[in-house]
Structures are given as structure tokens and as C-alpha cells.
Design an enzyme around this catalytic site. Structure first.
Site, PDB file in Angstrom:
ATOM      1  N   SER A 146       0.840  -1.190   0.000  1.00 16.25           N
ATOM      2  CA  SER A 146       0.000   0.000   0.000  1.00 16.25           C
ATOM      3  C   SER A 146       0.887   1.256   0.000  1.00 16.25           C
ATOM      4  O   SER A 146       1.720   1.425  -0.886  1.00 16.25           O
ATOM      5  CB  SER A 146      -0.942  -0.046   1.211  1.00 16.25           C
ATOM      6  OG  SER A 146      -1.920   0.944   1.143  1.00 16.25           O
ATOM      7  N   ASP A 307      -9.271  -5.759  -4.943  1.00 18.05           N
ATOM      8  CA  ASP A 307      -8.870  -4.663  -4.061  1.00 18.05           C
ATOM      9  C   ASP A 307      -9.799  -3.478  -4.318  1.00 18.05           C
ATOM     10  O   ASP A 307      -9.930  -3.007  -5.443  1.00 18.05           O
ATOM     11  CB  ASP A 307      -7.415  -4.294  -4.369  1.00 18.05           C
ATOM     12  CG  ASP A 307      -6.789  -3.338  -3.369  1.00 18.05           C
ATOM     13  OD1 ASP A 307      -7.511  -2.482  -2.827  1.00 18.05           O
ATOM     14  OD2 ASP A 307      -5.572  -3.432  -3.158  1.00 18.05           O
ATOM     15  N   HIS A 340      -7.910  -5.301  -0.061  1.00 17.98           N
ATOM     16  CA  HIS A 340      -6.665  -4.542   0.034  1.00 17.98           C
ATOM     17  C   HIS A 340      -5.784  -5.022   1.183  1.00 17.98           C
ATOM     18  O   HIS A 340      -4.553  -5.049   1.065  1.00 17.98           O
ATOM     19  CB  HIS A 340      -6.972  -3.054   0.201  1.00 17.98           C
ATOM     20  CG  HIS A 340      -5.736  -2.209   0.246  1.00 17.98           C
ATOM     21  ND1 HIS A 340      -4.857  -2.121  -0.816  1.00 17.98           N
ATOM     22  CD2 HIS A 340      -5.205  -1.433   1.241  1.00 17.98           C
ATOM     23  CE1 HIS A 340      -3.853  -1.314  -0.495  1.00 17.98           C
ATOM     24  NE2 HIS A 340      -4.038  -0.898   0.744  1.00 17.98           N
TER      25      HIS A 340
END
Length: 359
Positions: A146, A307, A340
């Protein structure tokens, strides 16, 4: 064992991308494993938005463990018998590294609204100063998921001869308009909290209501509809408030929002959300191809097809840009019920990709 601490930029301040300057920067960091004799096995871990310097915590000291607890240890994906791992809290954070809640040495009060704007580029330059302080001449790899994946990418751009491998998990090269929109709503929840006081709330009540609401929205972007359906469906609470936690999924979000208050600062959240929005590898270069063409490291990019935050289309665009720039690339994509957050919890799926990326 708590995070270690060092103060950097004591002689000359760090000049920031947006024109601010910071000196006397405290950095919280932790190391795992053993640095080998020729110092060739060092791996930098870059944490995500609300992470910290301790991906692993001793179960004796903390039963909950660190944010990458199940991935790290002898023989695991982050193999402490092979590599020497370093992880530091990011600039602007609130877990030991200088951020808005830190004391400004010029005023002896928290920075608050006076804390300068920070970017991923600034974060990476501070990390490089830490690595130099630790007398590590080269990094075998930089890995992050991320927000951490953006940092890993920037390392390879800024220091192409210093890094051999990059492992980017669940992160595109830039944030999408939709994702920036989510962050805007989260910021507005905080800024419009009556206690926010333009960021100077440290002598009064913090903007807890706004921060809690922001976190609830953020949690929805980290999960998937399938995951929420499996966990809660349309189940209601026995004594749920009609306008509040009537459904169990609402109760879950409220719990996550309240839980967040005990571990994060609202100003740090604002600054890091904006750093996430603004990140662009082309900053300081004529275009993104020029920036990416600097990368010499072998680059591993991993996408989760469902995601909700870093959408697959954006990962595909990133893959194409990296290929067009001639970056040596391995690309993987697969679905995960965890969306995610899969890179933090879906060990069986991510383990072989991480292991391969670090080889």
C-alpha cells in the site's frame, strides 16, 4: 523490545519537497535478524498508512503481535534467518518519528498546524539517512504494501545503485481519483470536527468523532463486499440503536473507529493521507518515464484483483508504465477475500510472491 530511537538532521535540516524544513528529526526504528559480514542481506520494510516501526512484536511482551507478525520469523516469507530487516516509522507519523504531535524545538509546544507538508519523497530521504546512520552500504531489497509500496518504488528511483530488489504489494504508482475522493471525505470528517481547532488541539480535546468516522470509511476501502457479507450479512444487533449500530456491520465499523482513537493522531492521519494522494514518481523529473527509467532494481508488483482501494485497472496501468520504462518486472495478480488488506493477513497467497521477490 520497544522500538529504537535516533535523532537525525541535527546539524543541517531536511529540506522538504514543498519548501518546508525540519531539523532534529526523531526516528523510531526496529531491526530483526542479523546483518551478515559483508552487509549484503539488509532489507528495508516500509509500512502502510497507519503502521509503525514494529512489524513483529515478541508474543511475551505483546500477545496481539505486530502488523506483519505472521509473515516474519525463521523460515517464513520475511525470513529472519536469512535477512536483516529494518523498519522505521514514517516522517509525519505518530509512532515515535517526528510528526505533528511532536514537540517543536523552536516553541516547546506540539507542531500542530505548523507541521510542514510531507511527501513520500521526504519520507524516503529520511529513511535513507537512517540507513546511512546504521552504516549499511547497500540494500538487498525494499519491500512495502500500500503506502509502503509507494515508498519502495521511490527508493528505486532516488537510489538506483543502492537497491537490488523492490517488492510492491497492492499499490499502484499513483492514487486514483476515486481513492483521493475517499481520502477527501475522511479529511473533511476530521477538519469539521468542532475540536479540530485548525490542528492545534493538543491542549484541549482531540477531534475524536471526526477521526473515528474517517477510520470507518477507510475500513470499508480495505475490505471487500464478499468479506463483509460472510462476516455480517444483514444480521442485526439484539439491542441495536435504530439510527446507530442497528446492523452488525455498523457495530463492527463503530468498534474499529473507536479502537483507532487509542493509537493514532488526527493530524498525522491528515498529513499521511495527503502524502498518499500527492505521490507521483515524476515529481522532480520531466515525466514519469524518465523517473521510472532510473530503476535498476528487479521489481515485483503484486495486485489483488478485488482490491477496493488500489483497483486492478490502476495496477495494470502501473505494470504498463514500468514495462515501457524498461524496468525488470515480475507481476502477479489474484483474488483474495481480504481485499486490500490481503498483504497483511493472507499469508498462504502472498508468501511465495514475497519469497520470490526477495530471492
Amino acid at each position: 523490545m520497544s522500538a529504537q530511537q535516533v535523532t537525525l538532521f541535527t546539524e543541517q535540516p531536511l529540506d522538504l519537497i514543498f519548501g518546508g524544513r525540519l531539523g532534529q528529526i526523531d526516528v523510531a526504528y526496529q531491526t530483526y535478524g542479523t546483518l551478515n559480514e559483508d552487509k549484503s542481506n539488509a532489507v528495508l520494510i516500509c509500512h502502510a498508512l497507519t503502521g509503525d516501526a514494529e512489524p513483529y512484536l515478541s508474543p511475551v511482551e505483546n500477545q496481539a503481535g505486530g502488523w506483519w507478525q505472521s509473515f516474519m520469523g525463521e523460515g517464513l516469507a520475511l525470513d529472519t534467518s536469512r535477512y536483516f530487516f529494518i523498519c522505521s516509522n514514517v516522517l509525519g507519523g505518530c509512532k515515535g518519528t517526528t510528526g505533528p504531535a511532536s514537540i517543536n524545538p523552536k516553541t516547546n509546544k506540539p507542531y500542530g498546524s505548523q507541521f510542514p507538508k510531507v511527501t513520500v519523497q521526504d519520507i524516503v530521504r529520511l529513511q535513507k539517512a537512517l540507513i546511512s546512520h546504521l552504516n549499511i552500504p547497500h540494500l538487498h531489497a525494499v519491500i512495502g504494501g500500500s503506502f509502503g509500496g509507494m515508498q519502495a518504488t521511490q527508493w528505486a528511483i532516488y537510489y538506483p545503485d543502492f537497491v537490488d530488489k523492490v517488492v510492491n504489494l497492492c499499490s499502484s504508482l499513483t492514487f486514483s481519483a476515486e481513492a483521493i475522493g475517499f481520502n477527501h471525505v475522511m479529511r473533511q470528517a476530521i477538519i469539521n470536527d468542532p475540536n479540530f481547532n485548525n490542528g492545534d488541539y493538543y491542549e484541549g480535546e482531540p477531534p475524536e468523532n471526526g477521526l473515528s468516522i474517517a477510520r470507518m470509511l477507510g475500513m470499508l476501502t480495505y475490505r471487500t463486499d464478499l468479506q463483509l457479507a460472510k462476516a455480517f450479512g444483514r444480521a442485526t444487533k439484539n439491542e441495536g440503536h435504530y439510527w446507530g449500530d442497528y446492523f452488525q456491520v455498523e457495530s463492527y465499523l463503530s468498534y474499529q473507529g473507536q479502537k483507532f482513537l487509542g493509537r493514532f493522531d488526527a493530524n498525522s492521519y491528515l498529513h499521511l493521507l495527503r502524502a498518499l494522494d500527492i505521490y507521483d514518481p515524476s515529481i522532480g523529473f520531466d515525466n514519469i518515464k524518465e523517473a521510472l527509467s532510473r530503476i535498476k532494481a528487479h521489481y515485483t508488483l503484486v495486485a489483488v484483483t478485488n482490491d477496493q482501494l488500489f483497483k486492478l485497472t490502476d495496477l495494470h496501468k502501473s505494470k504498463t508504465l514500468l514495462e515501457q520504462a524498461g524496468v525488470p518486472l515480475d507481476y502477479y495478480e489474484f483474488p483474495s477475500d481480504y481485499g486490500h488488506d490481503a498483504f497483511l493477513v493472507d499469508y498462504d497467497t502472498f508468501e511465495p510472491k514475497i519469497r520470490s521477490g526477495l530471492e
